[in-house]
Design a protein around this motif. Structure first.
Motif, PDB file in Angstrom:
ATOM      1  N   THR A   2       0.847  -1.184   0.000  1.00  0.00           N
ATOM      2  CA  THR A   2       0.000   0.000   0.000  1.00  0.00           C
ATOM      3  C   THR A   2       0.884   1.235   0.000  1.00  0.00           C
ATOM      4  O   THR A   2       1.822   1.315   0.785  1.00  0.00           O
ATOM      5  CB  THR A   2      -0.907   0.017   1.245  1.00  0.00           C
ATOM      6  N   PHE A   3       0.586   2.151  -0.907  1.00  0.00           N
ATOM      7  CA  PHE A   3       1.327   3.415  -0.911  1.00  0.00           C
ATOM      8  C   PHE A   3       0.590   4.436  -0.058  1.00  0.00           C
ATOM      9  O   PHE A   3      -0.636   4.411   0.030  1.00  0.00           O
ATOM     10  CB  PHE A   3       1.468   3.951  -2.338  1.00  0.00           C
ATOM     11  N   HIS A   4       1.324   5.356   0.517  1.00  0.00           N
ATOM     12  CA  HIS A   4       0.751   6.455   1.322  1.00  0.00           C
ATOM     13  C   HIS A   4      -0.206   5.925   2.378  1.00  0.00           C
ATOM     14  O   HIS A   4      -1.306   6.441   2.554  1.00  0.00           O
ATOM     15  CB  HIS A   4       0.020   7.468   0.433  1.00  0.00           C
ATOM     16  N   LYS A   5       0.240   4.900   3.070  1.00  0.00           N
ATOM     17  CA  LYS A   5      -0.613   4.279   4.078  1.00  0.00           C
ATOM     18  C   LYS A   5      -1.052   5.295   5.125  1.00  0.00           C
ATOM     19  O   LYS A   5      -0.255   6.111   5.586  1.00  0.00           O
ATOM     20  CB  LYS A   5       0.171   3.145   4.760  1.00  0.00           C
ATOM     21  N   GLY A   6      -2.314   5.234   5.502  1.00  0.00           N
ATOM     22  CA  GLY A   6      -2.806   6.092   6.573  1.00  0.00           C
ATOM     23  C   GLY A   6      -3.055   7.522   6.157  1.00  0.00           C
ATOM     24  O   GLY A   6      -3.330   8.369   6.997  1.00  0.00           O
ATOM     25  N   THR A   7      -2.953   7.809   4.875  1.00  0.00           N
ATOM     26  CA  THR A   7      -3.281   9.155   4.427  1.00  0.00           C
ATOM     27  C   THR A   7      -4.505   9.087   3.537  1.00  0.00           C
ATOM     28  O   THR A   7      -4.997   8.004   3.189  1.00  0.00           O
ATOM     29  CB  THR A   7      -2.133   9.782   3.607  1.00  0.00           C
ATOM     30  N   ILE A   8      -4.963  10.255   3.134  1.00  0.00           N
ATOM     31  CA  ILE A   8      -6.143  10.318   2.285  1.00  0.00           C
ATOM     32  C   ILE A   8      -5.836   9.722   0.903  1.00  0.00           C
ATOM     33  O   ILE A   8      -6.713   9.262   0.179  1.00  0.00           O
ATOM     34  CB  ILE A   8      -6.633  11.780   2.179  1.00  0.00           C
ATOM     35  N   ASN A   9      -4.518   9.679   0.572  1.00  0.00           N
ATOM     36  CA  ASN A   9      -4.112   9.147  -0.732  1.00  0.00           C
ATOM     37  C   ASN A   9      -3.817   7.656  -0.689  1.00  0.00           C
ATOM     38  O   ASN A   9      -3.222   7.112  -1.606  1.00  0.00           O
ATOM     39  CB  ASN A   9      -2.866   9.878  -1.223  1.00  0.00           C
TER      40      ASN A   9
END
Lengths: 262, 295
Positions: free
Chosen positions: A10-17
């Motif tokens: 998963t990229f940008h885990k925990g962000t809106i992206n």
């Protein structure tokens, strides 16, 4: 044998992206398999290759090369087993070094770099012979800086470099996408030849459905980080471009980047 | 006039080692490494402190060289292990080293004119009347040694890896080389040479000053670029010799300009910056288009 067990990324885990690029993917590739990989943009094809090569680390799951688990192994260590050719012809070679010097670097793939001479006379003779087989006239330009070569020539040299030391796995990431059609064909023919001669286990990403069908013995289609279609042998040979296009439609993958040749 | 020439020649030779160090980071590793500024002063600080403590000047110079390597290591660590962008990593090292240099020296300036230095030793040995003449000889000796060692080093397996890292780190990692290591080694080598140069220049000047490295990177770049303009050949040996000539020519230009009535010594930095800006823009404008062959 290459075995991928339930990997996820998963990229940008925990962000809106947050973007789950690889989704519980498992795949087993037998020795000598030549797998072509297709799928729309964002399907996770390149990420899969980067995870295999170690340029990216998996969040979950395991990767094995033969008996050896390489899941946590760093990219430069994994290079001992894996050779790559990138999409950008500039990526696979060093422009400031000569053809011979580039090949000497590839000849030492996976070995510790010491303060021994970087290249020996006898090596050059071997490289010359290998370059001759490319039929690009490069055998007389051993001492030319790679920066002077065309994109197609550079990809051809990169392919040759990838196989100087036989890898357990060869990764080709759209390695002809940046080339003109004629050069692309030359490089693809060369790919076929090198893979066959060395019986290399190979994964090749392509957007060209015709190539995906014509080359290799197995075809995989990816979508949303999963393998959605996996066909091999005779069934693969019988495939036609329109069959694959229908699959794209079904998988609601964007057609925008599918190259319609033939 | 001859004294200007000799002074330019001797200074140019000693500063050339610094310029070669700049070449390694700027051209080979493709990093603008600002550590250089403080590494040059560090070399002076270490050599002067050591000499004043009574350490043999040759050993003191070796210590200074090693200290530069350590400075490069710090920058390399910040960049590769802590993932700080190279430019910022260099700035951090440069800033931090300023205090370190003051700590080493204990004050901002250490005079060396009462002490034995490499130069006084060499001129005594050869019975030379002036230390300045010895400086030229020393510069030639050191430059030859450095150039021979570098040519050997950059033709080894590890040397190839450093060159490849600079132009394509993706490629070198894909071929099984830890690029953190090659970047680190390049930065250490570069700053070791720069500190060596700083140590020699301090002994030549007869003092070490905490501010002696300010503007060094620009002077180094000027030498590198002048060298490239004169010797267009890309052969590594010619490039290195070109840098030495570039450094001497830079000193000659400085000597001539500084003698002009309307320019004071205070204007030199501005003058150098302008030279480098013009030279860099000229070399990029003039760069021949990449040769593309048809296949």
């Amino acid at each position: 044998m290459i075995e991928i067990k339930n990997i996820a990324k998963t990229f940008h885990k925990g962000t809106i992206n947050e973007n789950r690029v690889i989704n519980d993917l498992s795949l087993r590739i037998e020795d000598g398999d030549f797998v072509t990989v297709i799928g729309g943009n964002g399907a996770g094809k390149s990420t899969l290759l980067n995870l295999l090569a170690g340029s990216l680390e998996v969040d979950e799951g395991h990767i094995y090369i033969g008996e050896k688990e390489v899941t946590k192994m760093k990219e430069n260590k994994r290079a001992k087993y894996i050779a790559r050719v990138f999409q950008d012809p500039q990526s696979g070679t060093c422009k400031d070094l000569t053809i011979a010097e580039n090949m000497s670097i590839a000849q030492r793939r996976g070995k510790v770099r010491s303060l021994k001479k970087g290249i020996y006379r006898e090596e050059k003779a071997v490289y010359k012979e290998k370059l001759k087989e490319l039929n690009l006239g490069l055998e007389n330009r051993l001492e030319a800086k790679v920066g002077l070569l065309s994109g197609g020539q550079r990809q051809a040299v990169t392919l040759l470099m990838a196989t100087l030391v036989k890898p357990e796995l060869l990764l080709l990431d759209e390695h002809t996408a940046a080339l003109d059609p004629k050069t692309a064909k030359t490089v693809l023919d060369l790919t076929n030849k090198i893979v066959k001669e060395n019986r290399l286990t190979t994964i090749m990403i392509t957007h060209n459905l015709k190539d995906a069908i014509a080359m290799g013995n197995r075809l995989i289609m990816m979508n949303h980080g999963r393998i959605v279609y996996d066909v091999r042998g005779e069934a693969k040979q019988k495939l036609e471009v329109k069959d694959l296009l229908r699959l794209y439609d079904q998988e609601d993958a964007g057609l925008s980047d599918v190259m319609l040749f033939g | 006039m001859t004294s200007i020439l000799i002074s330019a020649l001797s200074q140019g030779m000693l500063w050339a080692i610094m310029a070669i160090g700049i070449h390694i980071t700027y051209r080979i590793l493709n990093i603008s490494d600002l550590t250089s500024e403080s590494a040059f002063a560090l070399g002076g600080a270490v050599v002067a402190t050591a000499i004043v403590l009574g350490i043999d000047p040759i050993l003191a110079t070796v210590l200074a060289t090693i200290s530069g390597g350590l400075a490069g290591f710090v920058t390399g660590f910040l960049h590769t292990k802590l993932h700080i962008p190279s430019l910022l990593a260099g700035i951090l090292s440069m800033t931090g080293l300023y205090s370190v240099n003051l700590r080493i020296m204990g004050k901002a300036n250490i005079p060396l004119n009462m002490s034995d230095t490499i130069l006084t030793k060499l001129s005594d040995l050869l019975g030379m009347a002036r230390d300045r003449d010895a400086a030229i000889l020393l510069g030639v000796i050191v430059a030859v040694i450095v150039i021979v060692l570098l040519i050997w080093f950059f033709n080894t397996e590890f040397g190839f890896s450093i060159v490849a890292t600079g132009s394509n780190d993706q490629m070198i990692r894909a071929n099984g080389v830890n690029s953190d290591l090659t970047i680190m080694a390049g930065l250490m080598l570069s700053n070791a040479l720069i500190a060596l140069s700083g140590a020699l220049v301090s002994q030549y000047n007869g003092y070490a000053d905490v501010g002696q490295g300010i503007g060094a990177i620009v002077v180094g770049l000027a030498s590198v670029i002048i060298g490239e303009v004169i010797f267009k050949n890309k052969n590594f040996f010619i490039t290195l010799v070109g840098i030495v000539f570039g450094s001497i020519i830079y000193r000659l230009i400085v000597a001539l300009v500084i003698n002009l009535d309307f320019i004071s010594a205070n204007d030199m930095r501005l003058f150098t910056a302008i030279i480098v800006a013009i030279a860099i823009s000229l070399t990029t404008f003039k760069k021949p288009r990449k040769v593309k062959s048809h296949d």
